[in-house]
Write a protein that holds these residues in place. Structure first.
Motif, PDB file in Angstrom:
ATOM      1  N   MET A   1       0.855  -1.209   0.000  1.00 26.93           N
ATOM      2  CA  MET A   1       0.000   0.000   0.000  1.00 26.93           C
ATOM      3  C   MET A   1       0.879   1.243   0.000  1.00 26.93           C
ATOM      4  SD  MET A   1      -3.026   0.956   2.703  1.00 26.93           S
ATOM      5  CE  MET A   1      -4.096   2.354   2.407  1.00 26.93           C
ATOM      6  N   ILE A   2       0.659   2.161  -0.935  1.00 26.32           N
ATOM      7  CA  ILE A   2       1.520   3.329  -1.077  1.00 26.32           C
ATOM      8  C   ILE A   2       1.290   4.325   0.059  1.00 26.32           C
ATOM      9  CG2 ILE A   2       2.156   5.243  -2.566  1.00 26.32           C
ATOM     10  CD1 ILE A   2       1.219   3.616  -4.922  1.00 26.32           C
ATOM     11  N   PHE A   3       0.040   4.530   0.423  1.00 28.24           N
ATOM     12  CA  PHE A   3      -0.287   5.547   1.412  1.00 28.24           C
ATOM     13  C   PHE A   3      -1.014   4.922   2.606  1.00 28.24           C
ATOM     14  CE2 PHE A   3      -0.412   7.910  -2.711  1.00 28.24           C
ATOM     15  CZ  PHE A   3       0.752   8.624  -2.513  1.00 28.24           C
ATOM     16  N   PRO A   4      -0.282   4.459   3.613  1.00 33.79           N
ATOM     17  CA  PRO A   4      -0.928   3.963   4.830  1.00 33.79           C
ATOM     18  C   PRO A   4      -1.753   5.074   5.473  1.00 33.79           C
ATOM     19  CG  PRO A   4       1.409   3.416   4.784  1.00 33.79           C
ATOM     20  CD  PRO A   4       1.175   4.391   3.674  1.00 33.79           C
ATOM     21  N   SER A   5      -2.708   4.702   6.286  1.00 33.66           N
ATOM     22  CA  SER A   5      -3.604   5.699   6.876  1.00 33.66           C
ATOM     23  C   SER A   5      -2.852   6.730   7.707  1.00 33.66           C
ATOM     24  CB  SER A   5      -4.656   4.989   7.742  1.00 33.66           C
ATOM     25  OG  SER A   5      -4.030   4.230   8.769  1.00 33.66           O
ATOM     26  N   GLU A   6      -1.749   6.309   8.337  1.00 32.57           N
ATOM     27  CA  GLU A   6      -1.012   7.242   9.191  1.00 32.57           C
ATOM     28  C   GLU A   6      -0.407   8.411   8.428  1.00 32.57           C
ATOM     29  OE1 GLU A   6      -0.713   3.156  11.128  1.00 32.57           O
ATOM     30  OE2 GLU A   6      -0.489   3.996   9.112  1.00 32.57           O
ATOM     31  N   ILE A   7      -0.199   8.224   7.115  1.00 26.23           N
ATOM     32  CA  ILE A   7       0.429   9.307   6.361  1.00 26.23           C
ATOM     33  C   ILE A   7      -0.514  10.499   6.240  1.00 26.23           C
ATOM     34  CG2 ILE A   7      -0.242   8.839   3.948  1.00 26.23           C
ATOM     35  CD1 ILE A   7       2.823   9.126   3.328  1.00 26.23           C
ATOM     36  N   TRP A   8      -1.813  10.252   6.297  1.00 26.50           N
ATOM     37  CA  TRP A   8      -2.773  11.357   6.253  1.00 26.50           C
ATOM     38  C   TRP A   8      -2.730  12.145   7.555  1.00 26.50           C
ATOM     39  CZ3 TRP A   8      -3.911  12.210   1.519  1.00 26.50           C
ATOM     40  CH2 TRP A   8      -4.011  11.151   0.620  1.00 26.50           C
ATOM     41  N   ILE A   9      -2.448  11.465   8.647  1.00 25.29           N
ATOM     42  CA  ILE A   9      -2.273  12.174   9.920  1.00 25.29           C
ATOM     43  C   ILE A   9      -1.038  13.067   9.840  1.00 25.29           C
ATOM     44  CG2 ILE A   9      -1.866  11.901  12.401  1.00 25.29           C
ATOM     45  CD1 ILE A   9      -3.369   9.249  12.254  1.00 25.29           C
ATOM     46  N   MET A  10       0.015  12.535   9.229  1.00 22.96           N
ATOM     47  CA  MET A  10       1.234  13.327   9.035  1.00 22.96           C
ATOM     48  C   MET A  10       0.930  14.576   8.206  1.00 22.96           C
ATOM     49  SD  MET A  10       3.919  11.628  10.311  1.00 22.96           S
ATOM     50  CE  MET A  10       5.305  11.970   9.253  1.00 22.96           C
ATOM     51  N   ALA A  11       0.143  14.398   7.162  1.00 23.54           N
ATOM     52  CA  ALA A  11      -0.200  15.522   6.297  1.00 23.54           C
ATOM     53  C   ALA A  11      -0.996  16.578   7.056  1.00 23.54           C
ATOM     54  CB  ALA A  11      -0.996  15.036   5.087  1.00 23.54           C
ATOM     55  N   VAL A  12      -1.923  16.135   7.916  1.00 26.36           N
ATOM     56  CA  VAL A  12      -2.717  17.070   8.710  1.00 26.36           C
ATOM     57  C   VAL A  12      -1.825  17.833   9.682  1.00 26.36           C
ATOM     58  CG1 VAL A  12      -4.497  17.236  10.493  1.00 26.36           C
ATOM     59  CG2 VAL A  12      -4.879  15.798   8.480  1.00 26.36           C
ATOM     60  N   VAL A  13      -0.858  17.140  10.286  1.00 28.70           N
ATOM     61  CA  VAL A  13       0.087  17.796  11.199  1.00 28.70           C
ATOM     62  C   VAL A  13       0.856  18.882  10.466  1.00 28.70           C
ATOM     63  CG1 VAL A  13       2.213  17.459  12.527  1.00 28.70           C
ATOM     64  CG2 VAL A  13       0.318  15.841  12.771  1.00 28.70           C
ATOM     65  N   SER A  14       1.382  18.541   9.284  1.00 29.97           N
ATOM     66  CA  SER A  14       2.123  19.516   8.503  1.00 29.97           C
ATOM     67  C   SER A  14       1.221  20.656   8.041  1.00 29.97           C
ATOM     68  CB  SER A  14       2.756  18.839   7.285  1.00 29.97           C
ATOM     69  OG  SER A  14       3.469  19.763   6.507  1.00 29.97           O
ATOM     70  N   LEU A  15      -0.002  20.317   7.677  1.00 30.81           N
ATOM     71  CA  LEU A  15      -0.959  21.335   7.238  1.00 30.81           C
ATOM     72  C   LEU A  15      -1.218  22.346   8.345  1.00 30.81           C
ATOM     73  CD1 LEU A  15      -2.644  21.598   4.547  1.00 30.81           C
ATOM     74  CD2 LEU A  15      -4.565  20.702   5.855  1.00 30.81           C
ATOM     75  N   ALA A  16      -1.376  21.838   9.561  1.00 29.17           N
ATOM     76  CA  ALA A  16      -1.660  22.721  10.696  1.00 29.17           C
ATOM     77  C   ALA A  16      -0.481  23.630  11.007  1.00 29.17           C
ATOM     78  CB  ALA A  16      -2.017  21.875  11.920  1.00 29.17           C
ATOM     79  N   VAL A  17       0.728  23.061  11.013  1.00 27.19           N
ATOM     80  CA  VAL A  17       1.907  23.858  11.368  1.00 27.19           C
ATOM     81  C   VAL A  17       2.241  24.861  10.270  1.00 27.19           C
ATOM     82  CG1 VAL A  17       4.357  23.770  11.921  1.00 27.19           C
ATOM     83  CG2 VAL A  17       2.818  22.020  12.825  1.00 27.19           C
ATOM     84  N   SER A  18       2.199  24.429   9.024  1.00 23.47           N
ATOM     85  CA  SER A  18       2.544  25.331   7.926  1.00 23.47           C
ATOM     86  C   SER A  18       1.472  26.385   7.679  1.00 23.47           C
ATOM     87  CB  SER A  18       2.807  24.539   6.637  1.00 23.47           C
ATOM     88  OG  SER A  18       1.679  23.775   6.269  1.00 23.47           O
ATOM     89  N   ALA A  19       0.329  26.274   8.364  1.00 21.72           N
ATOM     90  CA  ALA A  19      -0.700  27.319   8.280  1.00 21.72           C
ATOM     91  C   ALA A  19      -0.189  28.656   8.797  1.00 21.72           C
ATOM     92  CB  ALA A  19      -1.939  26.889   9.062  1.00 21.72           C
ATOM     93  N   LEU A  20       1.001  28.656   9.384  1.00 17.98           N
ATOM     94  CA  LEU A  20       1.653  29.915   9.746  1.00 17.98           C
ATOM     95  C   LEU A  20       1.753  30.842   8.536  1.00 17.98           C
ATOM     96  CD1 LEU A  20       4.601  28.510  11.921  1.00 17.98           C
ATOM     97  CD2 LEU A  20       2.787  30.043  12.728  1.00 17.98           C
ATOM     98  N   GLY A  21       1.778  30.240   7.350  1.00 22.77           N
ATOM     99  CA  GLY A  21       1.885  31.036   6.135  1.00 22.77           C
ATOM    100  C   GLY A  21       0.708  31.954   5.900  1.00 22.77           C
ATOM    101  N   TRP A  22      -0.413  31.701   6.572  1.00 28.66           N
ATOM    102  CA  TRP A  22      -1.566  32.592   6.423  1.00 28.66           C
ATOM    103  C   TRP A  22      -1.365  33.890   7.208  1.00 28.66           C
ATOM    104  CZ3 TRP A  22      -5.128  32.067   2.806  1.00 28.66           C
ATOM    105  CH2 TRP A  22      -5.257  30.817   2.198  1.00 28.66           C
ATOM    106  N   LYS A  23      -0.440  33.865   8.152  1.00 32.06           N
ATOM    107  CA  LYS A  23      -0.106  35.092   8.875  1.00 32.06           C
ATOM    108  C   LYS A  23       0.860  35.938   8.047  1.00 32.06           C
ATOM    109  CE  LYS A  23       2.063  36.798  13.131  1.00 32.06           C
ATOM    110  NZ  LYS A  23       1.063  37.863  13.330  1.00 32.06           N
ATOM    111  N   LYS A  24       1.858  35.265   7.483  1.00 34.10           N
ATOM    112  CA  LYS A  24       2.815  35.913   6.589  1.00 34.10           C
ATOM    113  C   LYS A  24       3.202  34.880   5.537  1.00 34.10           C
ATOM    114  CE  LYS A  24       5.897  38.670   8.347  1.00 34.10           C
ATOM    115  NZ  LYS A  24       7.145  39.196   8.984  1.00 34.10           N
ATOM    116  N   PHE A  25       3.011  35.213   4.272  1.00 35.51           N
ATOM    117  CA  PHE A  25       3.144  34.227   3.207  1.00 35.51           C
ATOM    118  C   PHE A  25       4.456  33.453   3.254  1.00 35.51           C
ATOM    119  CE2 PHE A  25       4.583  33.111  -1.071  1.00 35.51           C
ATOM    120  CZ  PHE A  25       3.563  32.241  -1.439  1.00 35.51           C
ATOM    121  N   VAL A  26       5.553  34.151   3.540  1.00 34.38           N
ATOM    122  CA  VAL A  26       6.858  33.503   3.521  1.00 34.38           C
ATOM    123  C   VAL A  26       6.964  32.385   4.556  1.00 34.38           C
ATOM    124  CG1 VAL A  26       7.951  35.066   5.173  1.00 34.38           C
ATOM    125  CG2 VAL A  26       9.339  33.969   3.389  1.00 34.38           C
TER     126      VAL A  26
END
Length: 269
Positions: A1-26
């Motif tokens: 299986m290419i994408f185990p279910s846990e990888i989506w949790i990883m993506a959500v974690v990264s999505l949440a942290v990188s949302a800092l970009g909405w404060k300042k694009f860079v």
């Protein structure tokens, strides 16, 4: 299986942290990048806590250390340096305001990239067959990652120390005697180690996922070196010492006689 279910949790974690970009694009590609890598390293320790072993723990801790070091360094530099804050948009080509649609596209794109970058470690933890039998590759990769972290920290310290003495001069001391962009080289070295650590754990399309992340970060580092070269040529190009320095010191790969990448327009970084 290419994408185990846990990888989506990883993506959500990264999505949440990188949302800092909405404060300042860079922040999508600076603070969001560093702290995303750190958060995913910690997340893997939690997600796979039931079957961790020494090599996998070490890899996760190195990812966390890398991300915290990078994010902390960028945050400290931005808070302490007014000139850096003023120059940052031009350095990263983010002075032009983008609409919400473009920001969402970039946000999702960087998350995909960050997940791909850490995927060698992720697949090692997620794969049932990648345990102590392939731990040698994990330790080899971890050793390269640790060396890269040390080199990057030294390079940042040496440049900071040199600029305190001569803020108007280019840095050519310490590691900068060997290569003009030792921090970018260390970045490539770190992710090379991460990629190596996946040997014995990756299979099939997992190699494509890991290779995509690795190829992209190498491209980005070469692009960063090109932007730096262009800026330094404008700033120091009339200095005979600088011209002598760049003519004999490789730009990003030590001992490889590549002295300039300015002419390579495909390196956008």
């Amino acid at each position: 299986m290419i994408f185990p279910s846990e990888i989506w949790i990883m993506a959500v974690v990264s999505l949440a942290v990188s949302a800092l970009g909405w404060k300042k694009f860079v922040y999508f590609i600076s603070l969001g990048y560093g702290f995303s890598i750190a958060a995913m390293g910690v997340a893997m320790l939690v997600l796979f806590r039931g079957h961790l072993y020494a090599a996998s723990i070490l890899l996760c801790l190195l990812l966390a250390a890398y991300g915290c070091r990078l994010g902390g360094f960028l945050l400290h530099r931005e808070l302490r340096s007014a000139s850096y804050r003023k120059e940052l948009p031009s350095l990263t080509k983010t002075s032009r305001d983008l609409g919400p649609g473009a920001k969402v596209a970039i946000w999702l794109s960087v998350v995909v990239l960050y997940v791909c970058q850490v995927s060698p470690v992720f697949y090692r933890l997620a794969g049932s067959g990648a345990r102590e039998g392939s731990a040698l590759w994990a330790y080899a990769g971890a050793a390269v990652m640790l060396l890269a972290l040390i080199l990057e920290s030294i390079a940042d310290y040496q440049k900071s120390a040199a600029k305190k003495i001569r803020p108007d001069r280019f840095c050519d001391t310490g590691l900068y005697r060997i290569v003009r962009c030792p921090n970018y080289f260390a970045e490539i070295l770190f992710w090379t180690g991460c990629f190596i650590s996946g040997t014995g754990a990756l299979s099939g399309w997992q190699w494509a996922v890991a290779s995509l992340g690795y190829a992209c970060i190498v491209y980005i580092m070469f692009g960063g070196a090109r932007r730096l070269e262009i800026r330094q040529n404008r700033r120091y190009g009339s200095d005979p010492e600088y011209r002598k320095y760049v003519s004999r010191t490789p730009i990003i790969l030590p001992f490889v006689p590549l002295y300039s990448v300015e002419k390579y327009n495909f390196l956008k970084g």
